[in-house]
Write a protein that holds these residues in place. Structure first.
Motif, PDB file in Angstrom:
ATOM      1  N   ALA A  30      -9.844   2.301  12.798  1.00  0.00           N
ATOM      2  CA  ALA A  30      -9.569   3.397  12.126  1.00  0.00           C
ATOM      3  C   ALA A  30      -8.221   2.650  12.025  1.00  0.00           C
ATOM      4  O   ALA A  30      -7.452   3.489  10.911  1.00  0.00           O
ATOM      5  N   ALA A  31      -7.790   2.468  12.295  1.00  0.00           N
ATOM      6  CA  ALA A  31      -5.972   1.815  12.846  1.00  0.00           C
ATOM      7  C   ALA A  31      -5.894   0.714  11.836  1.00  0.00           C
ATOM      8  O   ALA A  31      -5.181   0.796  10.519  1.00  0.00           O
ATOM      9  N   ARG A  32      -6.692   0.384  11.014  1.00  0.00           N
ATOM     10  CA  ARG A  32      -6.992  -0.635  10.109  1.00  0.00           C
ATOM     11  C   ARG A  32      -7.181  -0.359   8.694  1.00  0.00           C
ATOM     12  O   ARG A  32      -6.335  -0.577   7.919  1.00  0.00           O
ATOM     13  N   LEU A  33      -7.819   0.449   8.422  1.00  0.00           N
ATOM     14  CA  LEU A  33      -8.009   1.287   7.669  1.00  0.00           C
ATOM     15  C   LEU A  33      -6.545   2.635   7.453  1.00  0.00           C
ATOM     16  O   LEU A  33      -6.772   2.066   5.782  1.00  0.00           O
ATOM     17  N   GLY A  34      -6.058   2.848   7.957  1.00  0.00           N
ATOM     18  CA  GLY A  34      -4.994   4.141   8.050  1.00  0.00           C
ATOM     19  C   GLY A  34      -5.426   4.922   7.377  1.00  0.00           C
ATOM     20  O   GLY A  34      -6.007   5.756   8.157  1.00  0.00           O
ATOM     21  N   THR A  37      -4.628   6.926   2.199  1.00  0.00           N
ATOM     22  CA  THR A  37      -3.646   6.949   1.647  1.00  0.00           C
ATOM     23  C   THR A  37      -3.993   6.381  -0.281  1.00  0.00           C
ATOM     24  O   THR A  37      -3.586   6.579  -1.455  1.00  0.00           O
ATOM     25  N   ALA A  38      -3.959   5.456   1.000  1.00  0.00           N
ATOM     26  CA  ALA A  38      -3.990   4.109   0.162  1.00  0.00           C
ATOM     27  C   ALA A  38      -5.580   3.096   0.518  1.00  0.00           C
ATOM     28  O   ALA A  38      -6.249   3.675   1.308  1.00  0.00           O
ATOM     29  N   GLU A  98     -10.406   5.859  -8.337  1.00  0.00           N
ATOM     30  CA  GLU A  98      -8.555   6.001  -9.208  1.00  0.00           C
ATOM     31  C   GLU A  98      -7.841   4.240  -8.833  1.00  0.00           C
ATOM     32  O   GLU A  98      -6.714   4.342  -9.275  1.00  0.00           O
ATOM     33  N   ALA A  99      -8.664   3.931  -8.724  1.00  0.00           N
ATOM     34  CA  ALA A  99      -8.208   1.832  -8.711  1.00  0.00           C
ATOM     35  C   ALA A  99      -7.506   1.168  -9.726  1.00  0.00           C
ATOM     36  O   ALA A  99      -8.407   1.891 -10.541  1.00  0.00           O
TER      37      ALA A  99
END
Length: 129
Positions: A30-34, A37-38, A98-99
């Motif tokens: 989870a920390a790696r993925l943030g 929002t991005a 949205e990329a």
């Protein structure tokens, strides 16, 4: 001629994993993925998939089941971490729609890495728990 054939597995030779350590792997992912929002880079996605894969392998077989049965509170905490991660994964999935500004190869690399993350999350949340 007919007969009955049976396959007997060997007893598990490893101890049940500590659910706190398994949960820390989920939180590492989870920390790696943030926060979703991005769109994470492919390296972060690969690291998250590796962490979740490690957690999944730890919970396989009799030792994994034994760990979940012996520590219901730990299993609940693990389920909560996986549920929180599912929200982030849904947000990241929306970021793919949205990329903009990424070439097709870069987007494909991220999508492939993201599939590995989602598969590992599914295995933990649906198959192991």
């Amino acid at each position: 001629m007919c007969g009955i054939v049976a396959v007997v597995r060997r007893r598990a030779r490893r101890d049940p994993p500590a659910l706190g350590q398994v949960r820390s792997r989920v939180e590492e992912a989870a920390a790696r993925l943030g926060d979703g929002t991005a769109l994470p880079d492919p390296e972060a996605l690969a690291a998250a998939a590796a962490a979740l894969g490690h957690a999944d392998r730890a919970l396989r077989g009799v030792p994994g089941v034994r760990a979940l049965l012996d520590d219901p509170a730990g299993a609940d905490r693990l389920a909560g971490s996986l549920a929180a991660l599912a929200v982030v994964l849904e947000a990241i999935d929306a970021r793919f729609d949205e990329a903009t500004g990424l070439d097709a190869d870069a987007l494909e690399a991220r999508a492939a890495a993201f599939v590995a993350v989602r598969d590992a999350h599914w295995a933990l949340a649906r198959d192991r728990l």
